[in-house]
Design a protein around this motif. Structure first.
Motif, mmCIF file in Angstrom:
data_model
loop_
_atom_site.group_PDB
_atom_site.id
_atom_site.type_symbol
_atom_site.label_atom_id
_atom_site.label_comp_id
_atom_site.label_asym_id
_atom_site.label_seq_id
_atom_site.Cartn_x
_atom_site.Cartn_y
_atom_site.Cartn_z
ATOM 1 N N GLN A 1 0.797 -1.054 -0.087
ATOM 2 C CA GLN A 1 -0.106 -0.036 -0.034
ATOM 3 C C GLN A 1 0.944 1.258 -0.058
ATOM 4 O OE1 GLN A 1 -3.599 -0.255 2.593
ATOM 5 N NE2 GLN A 1 -2.709 -2.113 2.989
ATOM 6 N N ALA A 2 2.098 1.295 0.829
ATOM 7 C CA ALA A 2 2.653 2.355 0.813
ATOM 8 C C ALA A 2 3.518 2.567 -0.844
ATOM 9 C CB ALA A 2 3.931 2.112 1.791
ATOM 10 N N LEU A 3 3.851 1.546 -1.315
ATOM 11 C CA LEU A 3 4.458 1.666 -2.487
ATOM 12 C C LEU A 3 3.325 2.148 -3.604
ATOM 13 C CD1 LEU A 3 6.985 1.174 -4.423
ATOM 14 C CD2 LEU A 3 6.264 -1.008 -4.802
ATOM 15 N N GLN A 4 2.226 1.631 -3.400
ATOM 16 C CA GLN A 4 1.162 2.138 -4.357
ATOM 17 C C GLN A 4 0.988 3.526 -4.176
ATOM 18 O OE1 GLN A 4 -2.162 3.087 -4.198
ATOM 19 N NE2 GLN A 4 -2.514 2.691 -6.445
ATOM 20 N N HIS A 5 0.673 3.944 -2.948
ATOM 21 C CA HIS A 5 0.628 5.589 -2.719
ATOM 22 C C HIS A 5 1.571 6.279 -3.445
ATOM 23 C CE1 HIS A 5 -2.949 4.059 -0.767
ATOM 24 N NE2 HIS A 5 -2.425 3.874 0.507
ATOM 25 N N THR A 6 2.965 5.870 -3.306
ATOM 26 C CA THR A 6 4.115 6.672 -3.661
ATOM 27 C C THR A 6 4.068 6.784 -5.190
ATOM 28 O OG1 THR A 6 5.458 6.165 -1.725
ATOM 29 C CG2 THR A 6 6.471 6.782 -3.672
ATOM 30 N N VAL A 7 3.899 5.607 -5.922
ATOM 31 C CA VAL A 7 3.986 5.670 -7.357
ATOM 32 C C VAL A 7 2.560 6.519 -7.770
ATOM 33 C CG1 VAL A 7 3.750 4.290 -9.440
ATOM 34 C CG2 VAL A 7 5.211 3.465 -7.563
ATOM 35 N N HIS A 8 1.532 6.201 -7.280
ATOM 36 C CA HIS A 8 0.364 6.969 -7.334
ATOM 37 C C HIS A 8 0.330 8.433 -7.323
ATOM 38 C CE1 HIS A 8 -4.543 7.025 -6.759
ATOM 39 N NE2 HIS A 8 -3.970 7.842 -7.983
ATOM 40 N N GLY A 9 1.255 9.020 -6.325
ATOM 41 C CA GLY A 9 1.395 10.375 -5.882
ATOM 42 C C GLY A 9 2.622 10.723 -7.217
ATOM 43 N N MET A 10 3.402 10.273 -7.508
ATOM 44 C CA MET A 10 4.388 10.526 -8.655
ATOM 45 C C MET A 10 3.800 10.724 -9.717
ATOM 46 S SD MET A 10 7.331 8.020 -7.447
ATOM 47 C CE MET A 10 8.736 8.810 -8.877
ATOM 48 N N ALA A 11 2.642 9.694 -10.247
ATOM 49 C CA ALA A 11 1.798 9.913 -11.333
ATOM 50 C C ALA A 11 0.907 11.248 -11.258
ATOM 51 C CB ALA A 11 0.729 8.888 -11.446
ATOM 52 N N ARG A 12 0.528 11.684 -10.108
ATOM 53 C CA ARG A 12 -0.251 12.863 -10.019
ATOM 54 C C ARG A 12 0.757 14.229 -10.206
ATOM 55 N NH1 ARG A 12 -0.328 16.310 -5.793
ATOM 56 N NH2 ARG A 12 0.892 14.872 -4.475
ATOM 57 N N GLU A 13 2.038 13.808 -9.843
ATOM 58 C CA GLU A 13 2.879 15.113 -10.230
ATOM 59 C C GLU A 13 3.562 15.291 -11.450
ATOM 60 O OE1 GLU A 13 5.851 14.668 -7.170
ATOM 61 O OE2 GLU A 13 4.622 14.908 -5.635
ATOM 62 N N ASN A 14 3.393 14.341 -12.128
ATOM 63 C CA ASN A 14 3.863 14.065 -13.675
ATOM 64 C C ASN A 14 2.882 14.007 -14.702
ATOM 65 O OD1 ASN A 14 7.129 14.124 -13.161
ATOM 66 N ND2 ASN A 14 6.173 12.753 -11.668
ATOM 67 N N ALA A 15 2.705 14.976 -15.834
ATOM 68 C CA ALA A 15 1.964 14.488 -16.831
ATOM 69 C C ALA A 15 2.582 13.953 -18.162
ATOM 70 C CB ALA A 15 1.574 16.263 -17.435
ATOM 71 N N GLY A 16 1.793 13.740 -19.157
ATOM 72 C CA GLY A 16 2.312 13.117 -20.402
ATOM 73 C C GLY A 16 2.571 11.662 -20.155
ATOM 74 N N PRO A 17 3.686 11.295 -21.056
ATOM 75 C CA PRO A 17 4.116 9.800 -20.964
ATOM 76 C C PRO A 17 4.569 9.210 -19.469
ATOM 77 C CG PRO A 17 4.919 10.669 -22.898
ATOM 78 C CD PRO A 17 4.468 11.821 -21.836
ATOM 79 N N VAL A 18 5.341 10.026 -18.811
ATOM 80 C CA VAL A 18 6.015 9.608 -17.643
ATOM 81 C C VAL A 18 4.834 9.408 -16.509
ATOM 82 C CG1 VAL A 18 7.221 10.305 -15.559
ATOM 83 C CG2 VAL A 18 8.114 10.774 -17.902
ATOM 84 N N GLY A 19 3.876 10.551 -16.461
ATOM 85 C CA GLY A 19 2.885 10.240 -15.598
ATOM 86 C C GLY A 19 1.870 9.059 -16.097
ATOM 87 N N THR A 20 1.759 8.663 -17.226
ATOM 88 C CA THR A 20 0.890 7.490 -17.467
ATOM 89 C C THR A 20 1.565 6.360 -17.232
ATOM 90 O OG1 THR A 20 -0.025 8.684 -19.579
ATOM 91 C CG2 THR A 20 -0.072 6.373 -19.693
ATOM 92 N N ARG A 21 2.997 6.008 -17.440
ATOM 93 C CA ARG A 21 3.586 4.990 -16.988
ATOM 94 C C ARG A 21 3.357 4.701 -15.673
ATOM 95 N NH1 ARG A 21 9.388 4.948 -19.187
ATOM 96 N NH2 ARG A 21 9.340 2.973 -18.173
ATOM 97 N N LEU A 22 3.661 5.661 -14.870
ATOM 98 C CA LEU A 22 3.488 5.503 -13.315
ATOM 99 C C LEU A 22 2.160 5.281 -13.034
ATOM 100 C CD1 LEU A 22 5.710 8.791 -12.267
ATOM 101 C CD2 LEU A 22 6.171 6.333 -11.912
ATOM 102 N N LEU A 23 1.094 5.602 -13.755
ATOM 103 C CA LEU A 23 -0.322 5.484 -13.386
ATOM 104 C C LEU A 23 -0.479 4.146 -13.697
ATOM 105 C CD1 LEU A 23 -2.763 6.919 -12.129
ATOM 106 C CD2 LEU A 23 -3.550 7.437 -14.429
ATOM 107 N N ARG A 24 -0.076 3.523 -14.779
ATOM 108 C CA ARG A 24 -0.179 1.916 -15.219
ATOM 109 C C ARG A 24 0.413 1.111 -14.082
ATOM 110 N NH1 ARG A 24 0.212 1.036 -21.508
ATOM 111 N NH2 ARG A 24 -1.488 2.120 -22.372
ATOM 112 N N LEU A 25 1.596 1.654 -13.770
ATOM 113 C CA LEU A 25 2.262 0.714 -12.706
ATOM 114 C C LEU A 25 1.577 0.729 -11.247
ATOM 115 C CD1 LEU A 25 4.647 -0.981 -11.633
ATOM 116 C CD2 LEU A 25 6.044 1.185 -11.235
ATOM 117 N N ALA A 26 0.789 1.974 -10.979
ATOM 118 C CA ALA A 26 0.113 2.119 -9.786
ATOM 119 C C ALA A 26 -1.344 1.258 -9.810
ATOM 120 C CB ALA A 26 -0.273 3.469 -9.581
ATOM 121 N N ALA A 27 -1.892 1.074 -10.949
ATOM 122 C CA ALA A 27 -2.882 0.219 -11.258
ATOM 123 C C ALA A 27 -2.405 -1.214 -11.085
ATOM 124 C CB ALA A 27 -3.379 0.421 -12.710
ATOM 125 N N ARG A 28 -1.313 -1.817 -11.491
ATOM 126 C CA ARG A 28 -0.977 -3.066 -11.279
ATOM 127 C C ARG A 28 -0.528 -3.489 -9.824
ATOM 128 N NH1 ARG A 28 -0.476 -2.818 -16.352
ATOM 129 N NH2 ARG A 28 -0.261 -4.893 -17.687
#
Length: 400
Positions: free
Chosen positions: A137-164
């Motif tokens: 859960q801690a890792l998921q929230h961290t990756v999710h938060g990084m996705a929030r801070e980054n737009a474009g392809p980087v944010g999308t990749r992080l969001l996909r990882l957060a989903a997994r």
């Protein structure tokens, strides 16, 4: 010719033969909200455009059209669904990330996040879900938060990882016996995946929900959810194969051998076309042949217990010792199949081989079969082999 986004959306929806209500249900938005977009009373968010584009299979035309909607769509009056999803989670990203904005992560950082997740998955193969749930859960929230801070392809990749990570967290919640939290995390992973355009997770969430229904012995819901996973979105071959596998298990639970065999055959065909590697952690079981193990499982549900034990025994020999969770799950199923076919000595012998794995992984789903095995062996309570193993069996069941 359609000129506005709303007109273009309506044209493609009508061409697909969907009512507004049907499309709204498929993208998980309200019919009223979709009506405002179609009538150009509300601008589309990028997420809505992406979801509609995927469901209607129009090759990016709606996504492109959304980019040309006037500036009023960005007036900040309403957050888009992706913005809402990545704005925070139930434990709060802020508590984990501090108040300062982090630098844009590079490839090594993203790869490191994936490696951290895979290490937790590796732990999840061999120990109690309670050990990995908090760091997951801690890792998921961290990756999710990084996705929030980054737009474009980087944010999308992080969001996909957060989903997994969210999907696997749901599985560990199920293994811990918390079905409500398992369902919450599974659906959360689906929402994140839809926002990121990840059709695999969006479909696999239905496979995971079907697994919850399977353990409730609800054959009809298992089949229905597994079938939905196969026609919603554009999932890859592996997810479609795992969905057909789950459907087969549902048919077997219902006693429909013909439908189960057809679904297993379809799963095998799809699995043959799975690419060798993926940029994201693989979904589903990591055992060498998940289809054949599931087939052995289903043979027992069909009453073909001797054959089930044979198939499961052959497949378990291929599962590495590090995969304790899989060895426990299918090992207990094998012992149950032996017991149900009257092979009491063999059931007890194989049970002894499996008890250590069961104790280590502390699985609520494994205990479901363990209870049935205890009831079945209890019919031979005076049998020597049963008397020897029964105290250990009862101890495991009393652990929870």
């Amino acid at each position: 010719m359609a000129e506005t986004f709303g007109e273009l959306l309506r044209a493609h929806r009508v061409a697909a033969g969907l009512s507004m209500g049907q499309l709204a249900k498929l993208i998980h938005y309200s019919k009223g909200y979709l009506s405002k977009i179609e009538n150009d009373l509300k601008p589309p968010t990028p997420t809505v455009a992406r979801l509609c584009d995927g469901v209607l299979d129009v090759g990016g035309r709606l996504v492109e059209a959304a980019l040309h909607v006037g500036p009023s769509s960005h007036d900040g009056q309403a957050l888009g669904r992706r913005q809402v999803l990545v704005a925070g989670t139930m434990l709060g990203v802020g508590a984990l990330t501090g108040s300062g904005r982090r630098p844009v992560p590079d490839e090594h950082v993203i790869a490191g996040m994936r490696t951290s997740f895979e290490q937790l998955q590796g732990l999840g193969l061999r120990t109690s879900p309670q050990v990995v749930l908090e760091p997951l859960q801690a890792l998921q929230h961290t990756v999710h938060g990084m996705a929030r801070e980054n737009a474009g392809p980087v944010g999308t990749r992080l969001l996909r990882l957060a989903a997994r990570i969210a999907e696997y967290t749901g599985w560990m919640c199920q293994e811990a016996g918390d079905e409500q939290r398992a369902l919450w995390w599974t659906r959360h992973s689906s929402e994140l995946a839809r926002a990121a355009g990840d059709a695999d997770i969006a479909s696999y969430a239905f496979v995971r929900e079907a697994g919850l229904a399977l353990y409730r012995q609800d054959a009809a819901t298992t089949v229905n959810l597994a079938q939905q996973a196969q026609w919603i979105g554009q999932a890859g071959s592996r997810v479609l194969a795992l969905a057909a596998r789950r459907e087969a298990q549902g048919h077997a639970l219902a006693g429909d051998r013909g439908a189960a065999e057809r679904a297993f055959d379809l799963a095998a065909q799809r699995m043959e076309s799975v690419p060798p590697d993926s940029p994201y952690p693989a979904l589903g079981s990591s055992v060498p042949d998940p289809l054949e193990l599931a087939r052995g499982w289903s043979l027992a549900d069909l009453g073909l217990n001797a054959r089930a034990a044979e198939v499961l025994g052959g497949q378990l020999a291929l599962v590495p010792a590090t995969s304790r969770r899989s060895r426990a799950r299918f090992g207990i199923r094998r012992s149950l199949a032996h017991a149900l076919s009257g092979e009491v000595d063999e059931s007890c012998r194989t049970l002894v081989q499996t008890l250590d794995d069961v104790a280590h992984v502390d699985s609520a789903t494994v205990r479901t079969d363990l209870r049935q095995l205890a009831r079945t062996l209890g019919r031979w309570h005076n049998h020597g082999a049963v008397r020897e193993v029964y105290p250990d069996l009862k101890r495991l069941l009393a652990h929870r």
